[in-house]
Design an enzyme around this catalytic site. Structure first.
Site, PDB file in Angstrom:
ATOM      1  N   SER A 424       0.791  -1.228   0.000  1.00 42.78           N
ATOM      2  CA  SER A 424       0.000   0.000   0.000  1.00 42.78           C
ATOM      3  C   SER A 424       0.821   1.275   0.000  1.00 42.78           C
ATOM      4  CB  SER A 424      -0.978  -0.005   1.173  1.00 42.78           C
ATOM      5  OG  SER A 424      -0.310  -0.335   2.363  1.00 42.78           O
ATOM      6  N   HIS A 452      -5.523  -3.287  -2.512  1.00 43.15           N
ATOM      7  CA  HIS A 452      -5.234  -2.340  -3.596  1.00 43.15           C
ATOM      8  C   HIS A 452      -5.135  -3.033  -4.948  1.00 43.15           C
ATOM      9  CE1 HIS A 452      -4.681   1.201  -1.113  1.00 43.15           C
ATOM     10  NE2 HIS A 452      -4.050   0.434  -0.241  1.00 43.15           N
ATOM     11  N   LYS A 482     -12.037   0.274  -1.025  1.00 45.11           N
ATOM     12  CA  LYS A 482     -11.169   0.964  -1.986  1.00 45.11           C
ATOM     13  C   LYS A 482     -11.851   1.021  -3.349  1.00 45.11           C
ATOM     14  CE  LYS A 482      -7.587   0.757   1.214  1.00 45.11           C
ATOM     15  NZ  LYS A 482      -6.763  -0.096   2.043  1.00 45.11           N
TER      16      LYS A 482
HETATM   17  C1  PLP Z   1      -6.732  -0.296   3.439  1.00 48.01           C
HETATM   18  C2  PLP Z   1      -6.100  -1.593   3.669  1.00 48.01           C
HETATM   19  C3  PLP Z   1      -6.620  -2.484   4.604  1.00 48.01           C
HETATM   20  C4  PLP Z   1      -7.754  -2.127   5.527  1.00 48.01           C
HETATM   21  O1  PLP Z   1      -8.939  -1.997   4.858  1.00 48.01           O
HETATM   22  P1  PLP Z   1     -10.145  -1.091   5.454  1.00 48.01           P
HETATM   23  O2  PLP Z   1     -11.314  -1.576   4.734  1.00 48.01           O
HETATM   24  O3  PLP Z   1      -9.798   0.316   5.157  1.00 48.01           O
HETATM   25  O4  PLP Z   1     -10.203  -1.355   6.921  1.00 48.01           O
HETATM   26  C5  PLP Z   1      -6.028  -3.716   4.710  1.00 48.01           C
HETATM   27  N1  PLP Z   1      -4.946  -4.039   3.963  1.00 48.01           N
HETATM   28  C6  PLP Z   1      -4.409  -3.185   3.074  1.00 48.01           C
HETATM   29  C7  PLP Z   1      -3.219  -3.608   2.282  1.00 48.01           C
HETATM   30  C8  PLP Z   1      -4.958  -1.937   2.915  1.00 48.01           C
HETATM   31  O5  PLP Z   1      -4.407  -1.079   2.062  1.00 48.01           O
END
Ligand code: PLP
Length: 632
Positions: A424, A452, A482
């Site tokens: 990320s 992602h 996302k």
């Molecule tokens: C954003 C993210 C999460 C957490 O997801 P949320 O739905 O925002 O709690 C977990 N793993 C990765 C790699 C992320 O980028």
């Protein structure tokens, strides 16, 4: 106090012209006599010596201003040097850039009775008479304490509270001139009254105070008038409440440390958003800060599906999934995710964070081992910690290292290897075929976080298996927050894995079922993604355009996803470049420790499908200009 006339009662005592003690009270007329007597008594018994002159007076005061006392905290320090270092940090955090000089100037206040009044930015002296200084006076505490007893702390708190309530005053630093009293304080609006346990060594007679002023020169006189003449009563907390706040001290100290290190984070309110444009702080910026890659978070059709589900099912699920919280949108979405990912089943959690936490902690525990990439997301790290399993962190993306570590983990009951699919903060990607091969050879569970990758990676946005045309990991974790523009997390896998999680994952068992609007919104977005991959293709083309435009401007950046990191290194420099970009109309946030390692601060640009070509090329040029601006 009653409507009786109020008097400011003051005592100053000296010996051979040298100040010995002083105190003041604001009292109703009926208590003037007894207060004068008590203050005289105090002067006569002062430890600094027997006075040969006692000046007692009582002046009627006009209207009294009542103000709250500043919040109090204490910073424990080992010696005076550390004390001054802390004082300096706090002043810096309060915006006094030349804090070190202020602290240095302090020695010059020796023998001044009043305080130095300094311009907070230029450090110019502002008192009309520098010998006399400015005297904060005409104040008292609303809680009466015996007038014949000195309480350094209570009196200083009253004074500092009055000083900080004066127009234009941004800070005060004080060190007692009592050679036996080494505690001093820094008062600022942000951190309140902060006692520092040592600002000098015992026996040192130096002492004094500095007031820091920020404002127009023509208003200085009004500030001095307020400090010297305005009658102020400070509502100090009761003595009992006074003793209690020590538990907050360590929090406040840490907060001031965070701020002093340039690591304080602030939430910013977004007042509106439309596609890749967002309004923050009264300005509209082209945003490279959103994970809503495909624009579904503000898509009218998706919003309508969510609203419709809420109209039908209500706002909350009312219970956990295993009780009565499982409604049709939950079941429908789980089937839809499984179909999209090509797995037998899936389980949905309230957030992606919960999905990682709950899944890892359910799957492994004592006697098991987790192998985790060094740059995995915080939610994976937290899940590993919570699980109680042994955790082995292997170097970022190093499949040989993973292989080697797994080889030495045969004795464990269960082995789990877990990795971000797309990382990320770096935007780089796991070599999934290698990862799966290594895991299978060692009979380890394989888990990949595609937060992602979903909607971004692979020709139709199905993620890493599509991109590499290979098999699936045992657990395909992803988030609805996302590219799907909603909220929630999922794990897709075979029937036994998913069933096991339904029996064991604590966030699934002990937390209310995920939000209905989020389920329906994600389902609508996923249906759109499934039916038409054109947004995915636009997104991927935009990433290529942006990276090429950066390269044309001399900025090297690479990515396997829609996250484009632009490495800066220094935390403060990254903040500066990001601030400069904002002035130019682009929101590209700086990412700092603890999200990334110290000294690895960067800009993190997230590309969206709806960035226009001119947004991308202009942003790339702005990045280059902002970075170079400093080199000049
Ligand atoms: C954003 C993210 C999460 C957490 O997801 P949320 O739905 O925002 O709690 C977990 N793993 C990765 C790699 C992320 O980028």
């Amino acid at each position: 106090m009653s409507s009786e006339r109020l008097f400011g009662v003051k005592m100053r005592a000296s010996q051979e012209g040298r100040h010995v003690s002083g105190a003041e009270r604001i009292v109703p007329a009926s208590r003037v006599a007894q207060t004068l007597a008590a203050l005289a008594d105090r002067a006569l018994r002062h430890s600094k010596g027997e006075p040969d002159f006692i000046n007692l007076k009582a002046d009627a005061v006009g209207e009294v201003v009542r103000i709250p006392s500043l919040p109090v905290s204490t910073v424990e320090v080992a010696d005076a040097a550390e004390g001054w270092a802390r004082a300096e940090e706090m002043l810096k955090a309060a915006g006094v850039a030349r804090a070190r000089e202020v602290c240095g100037l302090f020695r010059e206040t020796y023998s001044m009775r009043g305080a130095m009044l300094l311009d907070a930015d230029t450090l110019e002296r502002l008192e009309p008479n520098p010998e006399r200084g400015v005297r904060a006076t005409n104040m008292d505490s609303a809680v009466s304490s015996p007038a014949n007893v000195k309480n350094h702390f209570a009196e200083a708190l009253v004074l500092a509270s009055k000083v900080l309530s004066a127009p234009g005053i941004v800070g005060e630093v004080c060190m007692s001139d009592d050679p036996n009293y080494v505690t001093g304080y820094v008062a600022t609006r942000r951190f309140g009254y902060c006692r520092i346990t040592k600002l000098k060594e015992p026996g040192d007679e130096a002492g004094g105070r500095i007031f820091l002023y920020r404002g127009r020169r023509e208003d200085v006189a009004a500030t001095i008038d307020y400090l010297e003449r305005r009658a102020v009563v400070v509502e100090t907390p009761s003595p009992d409440a006074n003793a209690a706040p020590r538990r907050f001290d360590s929090l406040e100290r840490e907060l001031s440390e965070i701020a002093a290190a340039g690591l304080r984070r602030e939430t910013r309110m977004v007042s509106s958003r439309s596609g890749c444009h967002i309004a923050v702080g009264g300005r509209t910026l082209v945003s490279f800060a959103s994970n809503d890659y495909l624009g579904y978070a503000s898509d009218a059709e998706v919003a309508e599906a969510a609203a419709d589900a809420v109209r039908r099912h209500g706002t909350g699920s009312g219970a956990s999934r295993l009780v009565t919280g499982t409604l049709t949108p939950h079941v429908g979405l789980e089937r839809q995710i499984a179909a999209f990912k090509g797995s037998a089943d899936s389980i949905v959690y309230a957030t992606g964070y919960m999905a990682n936490l709950g899944t890892i902690a359910a799957l492994v525990g004592r006697g098991d081992v987790v192998l985790s990439d060094a740059l995995n997301h915080a939610s994976i790290i937290d899940g590993c910690r919570l699980s109680g399993a042994d955790v082995v962190v292997y170097p970022h993306l190093d499949m040989d290292a993973l292989d080697g570590r797994l080889a030495s983990c045969r004795a464990y009951r269960r082995r789990l290897a877990v990795s971000d699919g797309v990382f990320s903060m770096d935007g780089d990607m796991l070599d999934l075929p290698r990862f799966l091969e290594v895991c299978r050879r060692h009979d380890a569970f394989s888990m990949v976080d595609e937060a992602h990758a979903l909607g971004v990676v692979g020709a139709t946005g199905r993620g890493l298996s599509e991109r590499f045309a290979c098999g699936h990991p045992d657990l395909m974790m992803g988030t609805l927050s996302k590219a799907l523009g909603a909220e929630g997390g999922y794990v897709a896998g075979n029937a036994s894995v998913v069933e096991y999680l339904r029996q064991r994952a604590r966030p699934f068992m002990f937390s209310t079922a995920p939000d209905i609007a989020a389920m329906a919104g994600a389902a609508a977005a996923l249906a759109r993604l499934d039916g038409d991959p054109s947004r995915v293709r636009r997104l991927q083309a935009n990433v290529r355009t942006f990276v090429a435009a950066l390269a044309e401007n001399g900025i090297a950046a690479k990515t396997d996803s829609a996250i484009v990191p632009i490495l800066i290194g220094d935390e403060c420099e990254a903040m500066r470049v990001s601030g400069e970009l904002e002035k130019r109309g682009f929101l590209i946030p700086a990412i700092r420790y603890p999200t990334v390692a110290h000294g690895a601060a960067r800009l993190r640009a997230a590309v969206r499908y709806d960035h226009g070509e001119e947004d991308l090329t202009a942003a790339a040029a702005a990045v280059a200009a902002a970075v170079r601006q400093h080199d000049d």
